[in-house]
Design a protein around this motif. Structure first.
Motif, mmCIF file in Angstrom:
data_model
loop_
_atom_site.group_PDB
_atom_site.id
_atom_site.type_symbol
_atom_site.label_atom_id
_atom_site.label_comp_id
_atom_site.label_asym_id
_atom_site.label_seq_id
_atom_site.Cartn_x
_atom_site.Cartn_y
_atom_site.Cartn_z
ATOM 1 N N ASN A 343 0.830 -1.214 -0.079
ATOM 2 C CA ASN A 343 0.104 -0.055 0.304
ATOM 3 C C ASN A 343 0.849 1.376 -0.070
ATOM 4 O O ASN A 343 1.945 1.234 0.486
ATOM 5 N N ASN A 344 0.383 2.120 -0.648
ATOM 6 C CA ASN A 344 1.420 3.370 -0.547
ATOM 7 C C ASN A 344 1.375 4.443 0.489
ATOM 8 O O ASN A 344 2.192 5.267 0.603
ATOM 9 N N ASP A 345 0.752 4.123 1.741
ATOM 10 C CA ASP A 345 1.018 4.876 2.965
ATOM 11 C C ASP A 345 0.991 3.819 4.002
ATOM 12 O O ASP A 345 0.227 3.783 5.016
ATOM 13 N N GLU A 346 1.900 2.875 4.098
ATOM 14 C CA GLU A 346 1.777 1.728 4.887
ATOM 15 C C GLU A 346 2.025 2.284 6.410
ATOM 16 O O GLU A 346 1.439 1.728 7.339
ATOM 17 N N PHE A 347 2.758 3.315 6.634
ATOM 18 C CA PHE A 347 2.962 3.848 7.812
ATOM 19 C C PHE A 347 2.167 5.054 8.132
ATOM 20 O O PHE A 347 2.534 5.700 9.376
ATOM 21 N N ALA A 348 1.175 5.064 7.617
ATOM 22 C CA ALA A 348 0.286 6.277 8.126
ATOM 23 C C ALA A 348 -0.252 6.015 9.465
ATOM 24 O O ALA A 348 -0.303 6.839 10.418
ATOM 25 N N THR A 349 -0.476 4.747 9.983
ATOM 26 C CA THR A 349 -0.707 4.316 11.378
ATOM 27 C C THR A 349 0.136 4.849 12.274
ATOM 28 O O THR A 349 -0.403 5.352 13.457
ATOM 29 N N LEU A 350 1.314 4.858 11.951
ATOM 30 C CA LEU A 350 2.338 5.456 12.920
ATOM 31 C C LEU A 350 2.095 6.807 13.441
ATOM 32 O O LEU A 350 2.151 7.309 14.344
ATOM 33 N N ALA A 351 1.355 7.609 12.495
ATOM 34 C CA ALA A 351 1.009 9.042 12.498
ATOM 35 C C ALA A 351 -0.121 9.265 14.066
ATOM 36 O O ALA A 351 0.188 10.187 14.564
ATOM 37 N N SER A 352 -0.713 8.346 14.250
ATOM 38 C CA SER A 352 -1.625 8.199 15.249
ATOM 39 C C SER A 352 -1.221 7.453 16.428
ATOM 40 O O SER A 352 -1.918 7.140 17.322
ATOM 41 N N GLU A 353 -0.011 6.773 16.193
ATOM 42 C CA GLU A 353 0.166 6.022 17.363
ATOM 43 C C GLU A 353 1.728 6.522 18.179
ATOM 44 O O GLU A 353 1.784 5.865 19.458
ATOM 45 N N VAL A 354 2.283 7.372 17.605
ATOM 46 C CA VAL A 354 3.527 7.970 18.321
ATOM 47 C C VAL A 354 3.284 9.352 18.406
ATOM 48 O O VAL A 354 2.823 10.068 17.588
ATOM 49 N N PRO A 355 3.817 10.057 19.476
ATOM 50 C CA PRO A 355 3.394 11.421 19.847
ATOM 51 C C PRO A 355 4.318 12.224 18.699
ATOM 52 O O PRO A 355 4.105 13.643 18.832
ATOM 53 N N TYR A 356 5.339 12.026 18.348
ATOM 54 C CA TYR A 356 6.427 12.658 17.837
ATOM 55 C C TYR A 356 5.784 12.793 16.063
ATOM 56 O O TYR A 356 6.447 13.757 15.253
ATOM 57 N N VAL A 357 4.847 12.341 15.620
ATOM 58 C CA VAL A 357 4.389 12.210 14.282
ATOM 59 C C VAL A 357 2.900 12.826 14.301
ATOM 60 O O VAL A 357 2.001 12.164 14.923
ATOM 61 N N ASP A 358 2.670 14.011 14.020
ATOM 62 C CA ASP A 358 1.474 14.730 13.879
ATOM 63 C C ASP A 358 1.071 15.722 12.900
ATOM 64 O O ASP A 358 1.913 15.742 12.153
ATOM 65 N N ALA A 359 0.022 16.252 12.991
ATOM 66 C CA ALA A 359 -0.627 17.251 11.832
ATOM 67 C C ALA A 359 0.704 18.303 11.899
ATOM 68 O O ALA A 359 0.568 18.929 10.637
ATOM 69 N N ASP A 360 1.163 18.594 13.030
ATOM 70 C CA ASP A 360 2.164 19.631 12.844
ATOM 71 C C ASP A 360 3.409 19.328 12.320
ATOM 72 O O ASP A 360 4.504 20.068 12.246
ATOM 73 N N GLY A 361 3.690 17.892 12.014
ATOM 74 C CA GLY A 361 4.759 17.801 11.186
ATOM 75 C C GLY A 361 6.054 16.928 12.226
ATOM 76 O O GLY A 361 5.675 16.751 13.395
ATOM 77 N N LEU A 362 7.390 17.146 11.626
ATOM 78 C CA LEU A 362 8.245 16.376 12.430
ATOM 79 C C LEU A 362 9.351 17.309 12.575
ATOM 80 O O LEU A 362 9.760 18.054 11.372
ATOM 81 N N THR A 363 10.295 17.590 13.469
ATOM 82 C CA THR A 363 11.218 18.513 13.577
ATOM 83 C C THR A 363 12.406 17.556 13.171
ATOM 84 O O THR A 363 12.483 16.488 12.958
ATOM 85 N N ARG A 364 13.469 18.470 12.560
ATOM 86 C CA ARG A 364 14.798 17.950 12.123
ATOM 87 C C ARG A 364 15.405 16.687 13.423
ATOM 88 O O ARG A 364 15.828 15.854 13.266
ATOM 89 N N ALA A 365 15.232 17.413 14.628
ATOM 90 C CA ALA A 365 15.781 16.746 15.499
ATOM 91 C C ALA A 365 15.214 15.500 15.991
ATOM 92 O O ALA A 365 15.535 14.404 16.325
ATOM 93 N N GLU A 366 13.822 15.507 15.780
ATOM 94 C CA GLU A 366 12.784 14.389 16.024
ATOM 95 C C GLU A 366 13.191 13.308 14.905
ATOM 96 O O GLU A 366 13.283 11.930 15.291
ATOM 97 N N PHE A 367 13.207 13.732 13.455
ATOM 98 C CA PHE A 367 13.803 12.972 12.518
ATOM 99 C C PHE A 367 15.153 12.238 12.923
ATOM 100 O O PHE A 367 15.062 10.939 12.688
#
Length: 608
Positions: A343-367
């Motif tokens: 599927n083309n967005d297999e890790f989309a679930t991660l966006a709702s399971e971990v606090p560092y991935v959200d609608a505001d994005g991801l900082t370089r430090a978090e990446f």
């Protein structure tokens, strides 16, 4: 993530959605069917008020058939043994126990009144006595000779159960016999030992045992033992690819389908019991001697052993002769027709399971902080691999320096690189390996078909973040198992609010899958119960690398994310010390393995 011990909401909610949607059964008792272990009597599932567009008004179901002896007591951490059988007629109208696993409380999701408003399992209990399979067939005549599709469930090899998947739906729509099976999970299914004949891979050996049962019995259920397709999603897709690689599975199936899971699994060498010792230590079992450690582990209750892990496969010289990467690189795999994709967005679930991935994005430090953790799974596929070796190259591959401070860009690239590393790249590598198998006089070239599902189902919008626009991990399950076609309690309206276009996509995907299982070509309707007009799915060739984009208006394309695929399948292995021509074992080892496989193929042919 889904497929990884159900930490993914996507797969967990699929378990919930399908748990009791097919609890309505009726009609007369099913015919008695003879098996090698004894006679069985199932039930009939009446389709007319439950499944829209059903071809057959009833499906015969046989649930909870044991295919091996209970793997308990001295048979724990042993290869599956023959069942002793029974006298009389065994009632198989209820599902057998699911295998022990960590089970999740989904009440936190407030699913009442939604598409997900059911219970997580249709089986009534959990037990180590769990090696059961289920058969769904529109015809119990031993002369029906229908194609057989054997489903291997996902759950990260830590969770899941055969009963969760409503095979009644696709069976009611197609001339096909479907089988779903349980296999041992977690530490009970994948712990490493020092036993020469049983060093690990027990859950995979269970699958082989189930396929042997299918070969010996499926004709009496209307199936053709010479036309068996194995298919699975996530860890089930991993399992399918492992069986394609294993000489022990040669001749037990003829075609394979891997959905969102191919080969990219951690590996250990035979005799490496490091993880077993860590488990024993955590359970206060002495590790001073191997015998004392195993004696302690053998007699612990199963609930003590339900720790979450990414189970490795053991390169044991029997089930696996080399690591999965080496086997694909050397093209030392069973020659079968193969349909596979992601599927083309297999890790989309991660966006709702971990606090560092959200609608505001991801900082370089978090990446940069969290990336090493997510690369561990990739590194563990290579014996002795190091994250430090690939960390900067991964960053360089996925980050444009001019965009490296944009949190939305960083988030999207973070998710894309994991979709590529975990799912897309191993899928492409297997497609290349199978399509590139050298021709042999006694067998035609394998037919390979690749896809990418790109449609986000409308019914999931209530809990998915708005920035998730593609198909998440496990989204394919709803379409392949026909969930959009379920009727409500009145039998006159649709149960769930899929659009008509999404119901058509479900019908298309089921048709492609069954056509492939029947004829080795998803476009070929020969033997089908109903015709559909489908977009032509081009065959994957090593030169063209064609694939089908599955969505509301499916279309063909070539070379899926080619630069990223080459990075994961060529550059990363080089950084891990792999030789892309001969693999880590070199020409001599590969030649030896080819000789072993050739001998296995000949023996299988003579014994068929």
């Amino acid at each position: 993530m889904a497929g990884m011990y159900c930490a993914s909401r996507g797969l967990c909610v699929f378990f919930v959605c399908t748990a009791v949607i097919l609890s309505v059964t009726g009609g007369s008792d099913a015919a008695v069917v003879t098996t090698t272990h004894g006679d069985v009597s199932g039930s009939e599932f009446l389709t007319s008020s439950v499944v829209g567009n059903a071809v057959f008004d009833r499906v015969f179901t046989f649930k909870g058939i044991p295919y091996a002896a209970p793997p308990v007591a001295h048979l724990r951490w042993r290869p599956p043994q023959d069942h002793t059988g029974w006298t009389g007629v065994r009632d198989v109208t209820e599902f057998g126990s699911r295998c022990p696993q960590v089970e999740f409380d989904l009440s936190q999701y407030n699913l009442t009144g939604t598409i997900l408003d059911a219970f997580p399992f249709r089986s009534n209990s959990s037990s180590e006595d769990c090696l059961f399979l289920n058969v769904y067939t529109p015809n119990v005549s031993d002369t029906a000779n229908l194609p057989v599709m054997v489903w291997i469930h996902g759950g990260g090899w830590n969770s899941g159960s055969a009963d969760t998947y409503p095979a009644e739906i696709p069976t009611s729509l197609h001339n096909v016999v479907m089988v779903t099976l349980n296999y041992r999970l977690g530490n009970l299914g994948f712990m490493q030992t020092l036993d020469d004949d049983a060093p690990g891979n027990f859950g995979l050996l269970d699958q082989i045992k189930a396929l042997e049962w299918v070969r010996g019995n499926i004709r009496n259920f209307g199936g053709d033992p010479d036309k068996v397709t194995i298919f699975g999603e996530s860890a089930g897709g991993w399992s399918v690819s492992m069986l394609v690689m294993s000489p022990m599975a040669t001749g037990l199936f003829h075609r394979a389908i891997s959905q969102s899971g191919v080969a990219g699994v951690p590996v250990v060498q035979k005799g490496d019991i490091t993880l077993t010792q860590l488990l024993a230590h955590s359970l206060n079992c002495s590790t001073d001697s191997y015998e004392d450690m195993m004696s302690c582990l053998y007699w612990l209750p199963s609930e003590y052993l339900l720790t979450l892990l990414y189970p490795p496969v053991v390169i044991d010289g029997r089930f696996l002769l080399q690591s999965p990467w080496d086997l694909m690189n050397n093209k030392v795999i069973n020659r079968v027709d193969y349909l596979l994709g992601s599927n083309n967005d297999e890790f989309a679930t991660l966006a709702s399971e971990v606090p560092y991935v959200d609608a505001d994005g991801l900082t370089r430090a978090e990446f940069e902080t969290y990336l090493p953790y997510h690369l561990q799974h990739t590194v563990d596929q290579y014996l002795g691999g190091s994250i430090d070796t690939i960390l900067q190259p991964v960053i360089d591959q996925y980050l444009d320096p001019d965009m490296a401070d944009d949190p939305i860009y960083l988030r999207d690239q973070f998710l894309q690189l994991q979709t590529d590393a975990w799912f897309a790249a191993p899928t492409v590598m297997m497609a290349q390996a199978q399509s590139g198998m050298p021709a042999v006089a006694w067998q035609a070239s394998s037919r390979v078909y690749q896809y990418e599902l790109q449609h986000r189902a409308s019914v999931f919008s209530f809990f998915r973040p708005a920035f998730v626009t593609g198909a998440d991990h496990a989204d394919d399950l709803y379409f392949v198992f026909g969930i959009p076609l379920l009727r409500d309690d009145t039998g006159t309206s649709w149960k769930y609010s899929y659009t008509q276009e999404e119901r058509d996509l479900s019908l298309d995907m089921m048709a492609y899958w069954v056509n492939f299982a029947t004829n080795g070509d998803p476009n070929d309707f020969t033997g089908a119960a109903r015709m559909r007009t489908l977009v032509t799915w081009p065959r994957y060739m090593t030169s063209s690398q064609s694939y089908l984009k599955l969505n509301m208006a499916s279309s063909a394309d070539v070379r899926l994310r080619e630069s990223n695929m080459k990075f994961w399948n060529e550059e990363v292995p080089r950084l891990m010390g792999k030789d892309l021509n001969t693999g880590s074992g070199g020409i001599r080892e590969t030649s030896c393995i080819l000789s072993v496989l050739a001998f296995t193929f000949v023996v299988s042919y003579l014994m068929a």
